[in-house]
Design an enzyme around this catalytic site. Structure first.
Site, PDB file in Angstrom:
ATOM      1  NE  ARG A  55      -2.757   0.603   3.417  1.00 55.15           N
ATOM      2  CZ  ARG A  55      -2.214   1.408   4.355  1.00 55.15           C
ATOM      3  NH1 ARG A  55      -2.022   2.682   4.104  1.00 55.15           N
ATOM      4  NH2 ARG A  55      -1.898   0.925   5.533  1.00 55.15           N
ATOM      5  CE1 TYR A 109     -13.364   7.230 -18.669  1.00 55.08           C
ATOM      6  CE2 TYR A 109     -13.042   7.845 -16.374  1.00 55.08           C
ATOM      7  CZ  TYR A 109     -13.390   6.906 -17.331  1.00 55.08           C
ATOM      8  OH  TYR A 109     -13.757   5.659 -16.932  1.00 55.08           O
ATOM      9  CG  ASP A 181      -6.104  11.523 -18.589  1.00 58.04           C
ATOM     10  OD1 ASP A 181      -5.469  10.746 -19.335  1.00 58.04           O
ATOM     11  OD2 ASP A 181      -7.125  11.174 -17.967  1.00 58.04           O
ATOM     12  CE  LYS A 206      -9.408   3.058 -19.864  1.00 55.80           C
ATOM     13  NZ  LYS A 206      -9.654   4.474 -19.698  1.00 55.80           N
TER      14      LYS A 206
HETATM   15  C1  LIG Z   1     -10.283   5.228 -18.710  1.00 57.56           C
HETATM   16  C2  LIG Z   1      -9.809   6.610 -18.506  1.00 57.56           C
HETATM   17  C3  LIG Z   1      -9.601   7.107 -17.222  1.00 57.56           C
HETATM   18  C4  LIG Z   1      -9.898   6.292 -15.967  1.00 57.56           C
HETATM   19  O1  LIG Z   1      -9.094   5.169 -15.900  1.00 57.56           O
HETATM   20  P1  LIG Z   1      -9.492   3.837 -15.060  1.00 57.56           P
HETATM   21  O2  LIG Z   1      -8.263   3.012 -15.157  1.00 57.56           O
HETATM   22  O3  LIG Z   1     -10.700   3.256 -15.708  1.00 57.56           O
HETATM   23  O4  LIG Z   1      -9.780   4.293 -13.665  1.00 57.56           O
HETATM   24  C5  LIG Z   1      -9.116   8.402 -17.097  1.00 57.56           C
HETATM   25  N1  LIG Z   1      -8.883   9.172 -18.177  1.00 57.56           N
HETATM   26  C6  LIG Z   1      -9.085   8.724 -19.427  1.00 57.56           C
HETATM   27  C7  LIG Z   1      -8.796   9.622 -20.587  1.00 57.56           C
HETATM   28  C8  LIG Z   1      -9.557   7.428 -19.639  1.00 57.56           C
HETATM   29  O5  LIG Z   1      -9.765   6.985 -20.888  1.00 57.56           O
END
Ligand SMILES: *Cc1c(COP(=O)(O)O)cnc(C)c1O
Length: 388
Positions: A55, A109, A181, A206
């Site tokens: 953690r 998002y 992001d 992703k």
């Molecule tokens: C999927 C996504 C997130 C969130 O990610 P998780 O791993 O599902 O929590 C944040 N920003 C973007 C652009 C995303 O595509």
């Protein structure tokens, strides 16, 4: 790699060899790092220093991924969290205190938007959402209390590509942290820190993992800042399980080849889609018809695997098409080896009315493709037969 005076590794090699630890390449070392599926590690007597606990973000498999990601992002440090949302939440709360102000792009998002509007507001942080294309609007939204500017690029699901330059210029002038992001691009195609962002965030769920089987998130920045994010992660319990870190290290090894193939496949599909009469509009930054093609060409190393299509037949045509697809699978999320298709009106933008969606550039008949690494000919043939 640990010896001095060696040629720095190319970008494509960093997901395999970036941030190696001393001794990792000694005789008898395993080529694949073992999984340390243990939450407890024997501690030195008489001191709390160096105590390991997953953690805290210092379990061996997580540490290896963190060093590798820092090398790939060109950052002093990175921290691996349990999800992309965990990454965004800890990255922002590490920067903001009650009474502070954040200015964010409104093209973000859905989960991030909920975090800003519901959670940050309840922590006493003022939130302003702006149209990211208007630099004047950014400038006007910033106040004396603004500590963070947040944006996402490329943008979900319209695949707009934002130019960081004018925004980072304002942030530098005013001493505001720019947080980006860049999940849609992956670090192979876009590294925000090279464009004067202070913090880069990825949902590792992703492209970084790329195989539809791990949740994770990465935050990269300066070492003192990443230490603050790690503190938030510890307290809020947002650290990943060791097995997730191990799988992510494995997924990362093929990041460059996967992303090159995503880029090439998406370009092929986009070019085909532009010539298809059943498709009214194609949103892909690699096409010269895309409004941000010039920005994308200047700032990205590849146009990515994400695109959107607007079908001439609207929502009914989408329904018919989705039922006929055989290679593309109807599923949310993105960035993995399998091609996926989703309909934002039922996923990320379900809370909006049809009118509001159309105003946001997502009319009915709009689908999002996450183009995978299958044969481009098979992908095009699948779309073609489904549209017939
Ligand atoms: C999927 C996504 C997130 C969130 O990610 P998780 O791993 O599902 O929590 C944040 N920003 C973007 C652009 C995303 O595509």
């Amino acid at each position: 790699m640990t010896k001095k005076q060696q040629r720095p590794l190319d970008r494509a090699s960093l997901p395999l060899h970036g941030g190696l630890d001393a001794g990792e390449r000694d005789v008898d070392s395993p080529v694949v790092r073992p999984l340390f599926q243990s939450v407890n590690f024997i501690q030195e007597v008489g001191t709390g220093e160096g105590m390991r606990y997953p953690r805290y973000g210092n379990a061996p498999n997580a540490e290896a991924v963190q060093r590798r990601m820092a090398a790939l992002e060109g950052a002093e440090a990175s921290v691996l969290l349990a999800s992309g949302m965990g990454a965004t939440a800890c990255a922002l709360t590490a920067l903001l205190r009650p009474g502070d102000h954040i200015v964010a792009s409104s093209w973000i998002y859905g989960g991030t938007r909920a975090f800003l509007e519901q959670e940050l507001s309840s922590l006493g942080v003022e939130v302003t959402l702006v149209d990211p294309l208007e630099v004047r609007v950014w400038r006007r939204a910033i106040t004396k209390r603004t500590r963070v500017v947040f944006l996402e690029s490329p943008v979900n699901p319209t695949c707009r590509v934002l130019d960081l330059k004018p925004v980072s210029y304002i942030c530098k002038q005013k001493g505001i942290a720019l947080v980006v992001d860049a999940t849609f691009a992956s670090p192979i195609n876009f590294r925000p820190l090279e464009h004067d962002a202070d913090v880069s965030i990825h949902s590792a769920t992703k492209y970084l993992n790329g195989h539809h089987d791990v949740l994770g998130g990465i935050v990269s920045g300066t070492a003192p800042y990443i230490e603050e994010v790690r503190q938030k992660m510890m307290i809020w319990g947002q650290a990943p399980d060791p097995f997730a870190a191990w799988l992510l290290e494995r997924g990362l090894k093929t990041l460059d080849v996967r992303v090159q193939r995503h880029n090439a496949n998406a370009m092929r599909v986009a070019e085909w889609a532009e010539s298809c009469k059943e498709i009214r509009k194609v949103h892909y930054p690699g096409l010269s018809s895309h409004p941000d093609h010039a920005v994308a060409k200047r700032t990205l190393d590849g146009f990515g695997g994400m695109m959107a299509l607007e079908l001439a037949g609207g929502a009914r045509a989408v329904d018919r098409m989705l039922r006929k697809l055989r290679v593309f699978q109807h599923a949310p999320s993105l960035g993995g080896v399998d091609s996926l298709v989703s309909e934002p009106r039922h996923t990320s933008h379900a809370a909006l009315s049809p009118r509001e969606r159309a105003d946001a550039g997502i009319p009915d008949g709009f689908i999002r493709l996450s183009v995978g690494i299958e044969s481009a000919d098979d992908l095009i043939a699948d779309l073609e037969q489904a549209l017939r």
